[in-house]
Write a protein that holds these residues in place. Structure first.
Motif: not given
Length: 66
Positions: A36-37, A39-41, A43, A49, A52, A56
């Motif tokens: 999930k992290i 997938r956020e990264a 973008e 990135r 993040l 996290r």
């Protein structure tokens, strides 16, 4: 007497399997959290990135390898 011995051994091994399964489920949950992290990264800009991932994703990876 022999039946009691085997029952005790069987219960000991079943307890070991339960611990293994629990670790397996924890690992799957941590991998899902890490994905999930990521997938956020995907973008974000490279610098964001990296930050993040350090903030996290690293604790999740450390928990996975402990």
């Amino acid at each position: 007497m022999n039946e009691t011995r085997w029952t005790w051994i069987d219960s000991r091994y079943s307890g070991t399997w339960i611990k293994c399964r629990r670790k397996e489920f924890q690992a799957v949950a941590l991998i899902a959290k890490r994905n999930k992290i990521e997938r956020e990264a995907c973008e974000l800009e490279p610098r964001e990135r990296l930050l993040l991932r350090q903030q996290r994703a690293r604790p999740v990876a450390d928990a996975l390898h402990s």
